[in-house]
Design an enzyme around this catalytic site. Structure first.
Site, short mmCIF file in Angstrom:
data_model
loop_
_atom_site.label_atom_id
_atom_site.label_comp_id
_atom_site.label_asym_id
_atom_site.label_seq_id
_atom_site.Cartn_x
_atom_site.Cartn_y
_atom_site.Cartn_z
N GLY A 1 22.03 -18.34 -32.49
CA GLY A 1 21.95 -17.77 -31.15
C GLY A 1 21.97 -18.80 -30.03
O GLY A 1 22.04 -18.45 -28.86
N ASP B 1 31.55 -25.08 -18.32
CA ASP B 1 30.78 -23.89 -17.99
C ASP B 1 31.00 -23.48 -16.53
O ASP B 1 30.47 -22.47 -16.07
CB ASP B 1 29.28 -24.07 -18.30
CG ASP B 1 28.73 -25.39 -17.82
OD1 ASP B 1 29.42 -26.11 -17.08
OD2 ASP B 1 27.57 -25.71 -18.20
N LYS C 1 27.47 -25.02 -28.94
CA LYS C 1 28.12 -24.95 -30.25
C LYS C 1 29.05 -26.15 -30.48
O LYS C 1 30.20 -26.13 -30.06
CB LYS C 1 28.91 -23.64 -30.35
CG LYS C 1 28.00 -22.42 -30.19
CD LYS C 1 28.67 -21.14 -30.62
CE LYS C 1 27.78 -19.93 -30.38
NZ LYS C 1 26.45 -20.02 -30.98
N ASP D 1 30.51 -29.94 -14.16
CA ASP D 1 29.75 -28.95 -14.93
C ASP D 1 29.06 -28.01 -13.92
O ASP D 1 28.70 -28.43 -12.83
CB ASP D 1 28.70 -29.71 -15.75
CG ASP D 1 27.96 -28.89 -16.78
OD1 ASP D 1 28.17 -29.13 -17.98
OD2 ASP D 1 27.12 -28.04 -16.38
N HIS E 1 24.77 -27.87 -35.82
CA HIS E 1 24.39 -26.53 -35.38
C HIS E 1 23.03 -26.55 -34.72
O HIS E 1 22.06 -26.94 -35.35
CB HIS E 1 24.42 -25.57 -36.57
CG HIS E 1 25.79 -25.46 -37.18
ND1 HIS E 1 26.74 -24.61 -36.69
CD2 HIS E 1 26.37 -26.16 -38.18
CE1 HIS E 1 27.87 -24.77 -37.37
NE2 HIS E 1 27.68 -25.72 -38.28
N HIS F 1 21.90 -34.21 -18.86
CA HIS F 1 20.49 -33.92 -18.50
C HIS F 1 19.49 -34.86 -19.15
O HIS F 1 18.33 -34.91 -18.72
CB HIS F 1 20.11 -32.49 -18.88
CG HIS F 1 20.90 -31.42 -18.19
ND1 HIS F 1 21.02 -31.36 -16.82
CD2 HIS F 1 21.64 -30.38 -18.69
CE1 HIS F 1 21.79 -30.31 -16.50
NE2 HIS F 1 22.17 -29.72 -17.62
N HIS G 1 26.18 -27.00 -13.94
CA HIS G 1 24.79 -27.43 -13.74
C HIS G 1 24.73 -28.79 -13.02
O HIS G 1 25.68 -29.58 -13.11
CB HIS G 1 24.08 -27.54 -15.09
CG HIS G 1 23.99 -26.24 -15.85
ND1 HIS G 1 24.87 -25.91 -16.87
CD2 HIS G 1 23.14 -25.20 -15.70
CE1 HIS G 1 24.56 -24.70 -17.33
NE2 HIS G 1 23.51 -24.24 -16.63
C1 TV1 Z 1 18.29 -20.70 -27.80
C2 TV1 Z 1 18.83 -19.44 -28.04
C3 TV1 Z 1 18.34 -21.28 -26.56
C4 TV1 Z 1 19.44 -18.76 -26.98
C5 TV1 Z 1 19.03 -21.17 -24.20
C6 TV1 Z 1 20.56 -20.73 -20.81
C7 TV1 Z 1 18.94 -20.61 -25.49
C8 TV1 Z 1 19.66 -20.47 -23.19
C9 TV1 Z 1 19.50 -19.32 -25.71
C10 TV1 Z 1 19.76 -21.08 -21.86
C11 TV1 Z 1 20.19 -19.21 -23.48
C12 TV1 Z 1 19.41 -22.44 -20.21
C13 TV1 Z 1 16.64 -22.87 -18.80
C14 TV1 Z 1 14.28 -21.91 -18.76
C15 TV1 Z 1 14.32 -23.98 -18.66
C16 TV1 Z 1 15.19 -22.97 -19.19
C17 TV1 Z 1 25.46 -29.64 -21.73
C18 TV1 Z 1 12.06 -22.95 -18.14
C19 TV1 Z 1 21.48 -17.31 -22.85
C20 TV1 Z 1 25.18 -29.69 -20.29
C21 TV1 Z 1 21.48 -26.30 -20.07
C22 TV1 Z 1 20.93 -25.00 -19.54
C23 TV1 Z 1 22.90 -26.60 -19.62
C24 TV1 Z 1 19.48 -24.88 -19.85
C25 TV1 Z 1 23.44 -27.85 -20.27
C26 TV1 Z 1 18.89 -23.55 -19.40
C27 TV1 Z 1 24.72 -28.38 -19.63
N1 TV1 Z 1 20.31 -21.58 -19.80
N2 TV1 Z 1 20.11 -18.67 -24.70
N3 TV1 Z 1 19.04 -22.14 -21.46
N4 TV1 Z 1 13.27 -22.95 -18.76
N5 TV1 Z 1 17.46 -23.60 -19.55
O1 TV1 Z 1 17.02 -22.20 -17.87
O2 TV1 Z 1 24.55 -28.66 -18.28
O3 TV1 Z 1 25.75 -27.42 -19.72
O4 TV1 Z 1 20.82 -18.52 -22.49
ZN ZN Z 2 26.24 -27.07 -17.79
CA CA Z 3 27.73 -30.50 -11.94
#
Ligand code: TV1
Ligand code: ZN
Ligand code: CA
Length: 380
Positions: free
Chosen positions: A28, A267, A32, A178, A24, A143, A180
């Protein structure tokens, strides 16, 4: 020029460890791990194990993880826990941990060992010739860097798997669907002409991680061996298939990979909590079907996916494609039935959500031309 659809004799190695779903990230947090348990449960209840070799995979060893990650970063991941994190404040910023995206959670390094162990096993099943196709849904954490966590990823199982494949195959193709940008994998092989990285992602200069523009094409020997397909909001099945198939046909013909790693982050599906694409489970799976049709050793890994009922639907559907076994659209009885209502189907139709596809045909054709141009320079 594409080979005929693959014959049914493909052997599939399904790599899984039940423990991977029992972590976990914290309250939030969108990532998951139980989605892996949900997926495995659906795969089993559809009876897909009858059409694959199922392997209960071991954890990766430190020495295996050290093939990409630095020793000091590994030591840190091994030692840090939610209880002793205060003793490590100096290291948190160095390694980009402890803030929201990459929290310190219970069993963090064990989770990394499981994710990497599965992808290494999948790669080894391909290099040993024991299988034609391999699956590790607990991998795909694209990443992570050598000494740095990023975007929910701590260790990069994909880079480890690619290094393993390179021991045997001269050239490895990496394909990332993905939503991203696959920045960690691209960066690891940015100066190499032995791994060609192709990522499809949302790109507007702000969306995480901010990289992945068309002009990131690699450097030194790796120049022309990184390809990026920057896409705009709400791309649909037709547009996605159009650009995906054109780009990958050109890439495979030019690069002639010995093996392919496909990151199947979900995603990019419609209705994802973090993504802004509008692809159906069927459209996502078409990309897997298309790459499989080249009859090149192929491993699929997981990745993102934050609307977990759709994550498990999609990876189950893609498992059935890998196993060349059509499965009914009506979901079998399973322990998590309540997640899948009200339709209880594998490929729920995308309700007309009035989201306008910002990717015009002209935009996609422009991308095609620019990518064809880069490929012309690739030494073959
Ligand atoms: C904790 C609780 C962390 C709620 C993170 C969405 C949270 C995000 C959260 C979130 C969220 C991101 C950024 C901004 C960099 C930050 C597995 C300067 C509702 C492969 C990773 C996305 C994707 C990171 C990973 C992104 C993958 N988006 N709620 N965080 N900062 N981080 O934008 O490619 O899928 O959103
Ligand atoms: Zn992603
Ligand atoms: Ca991609």
């Amino acid at each position: 020029n594409r080979p005929q659809s693959s014959h049914s004799k493909d052997r599939v190695a399904y790599c899984f460890n039940h423990d991977a779903g029992n972590f976990h990230y914290g309250q939030g947090h969108p990532m998951k791990p139980p989605r892996l348990t949900l997926t495995h449960n659906l795969v089993m209840n559809y009876g897909l194990y009858k059409h694959m070799d199922v392997f209960h995979t071991r954890r990766a060893f430190d020495e295996e993880i050290a093939n990409f990650h630095s020793q000091d970063y590994i030591e840190f991941l091994k030692r840090v826990t939610p209880n002793n994190v205060n003793n490590f404040t100096k290291f948190l910023s160095r390694y980009n941990l402890g803030i929201d995206d990459c929290p310190i959670f219970e069993g963090i390094y064990d989770f990394c060992r499981l994710s990497c162990g599965g992808s290494l096993e999948a790669a080894r099943k391909l290099t040993s010739g024991q299988t034609d196709l391999a699956i590790n849904w607990s991998g795909g954490l694209h990443h992570a860097r050598k000494s740095e966590a990023s975007g929910f990823c701590y260790t990069n199982d994909i880079v480890l798997a690619a290094l393993e494949l390179l021991r045997y195959f001269p050239r490895v193709l990496y394909v990332d669907i993905d939503v991203h940008h696959g920045d960690g994998v691209q960066e690891a092989f940015y100066a190499s002409n032995r791994v060609l990285s192709v990522s499809f992602h949302k790109y507007d200069g702000h969306f995480f991680p901010g990289t992945g523009s068309l002009d990131e094409i690699g450097t030194h020997l790796g120049k022309y061996y990184s390809l990026n397909v920057p896409l705009l909001d709400y791309i649909d099945d037709n547009s996605y298939a159009y650009i995906f198939k054109h780009v990958l046909s050109m890439v495979i013909e030019t690069f002639r990979p010995g093996a392919i790693i496909m990151q199947c982050g979900t995603d990019s599906l419609a209705g994802d909590k973090l993504g802004t694409f509008n692809i159906s489970v069927h459209g996502h799976g078409e990309c897997v079907r298309f790459l499989k049709s080249f009859n090149i050793p192929l491993m699929t890994v997981g990745g993102g996916g934050y609307t977990i009922r759709n994550v498990s639907r999609c990876w189950t559907y893609e498992t059935s494609i890998m196993a060349n076994t059509p499965i009914p659209d009506v979901l079998p009885e399973n322990e998590y039935m309540e997640y899948f209502g009200p339709d209880y189907r594998l490929n729920p139709p995308i309700v007309d959500n009035h989201l306008e596809n910002a990717n015009s045909r002209a935009y996609l054709d422009q991308l095609r031309i620019q990518i064809a141009e880069i490929l012309r320079y690739m030494e073959t």
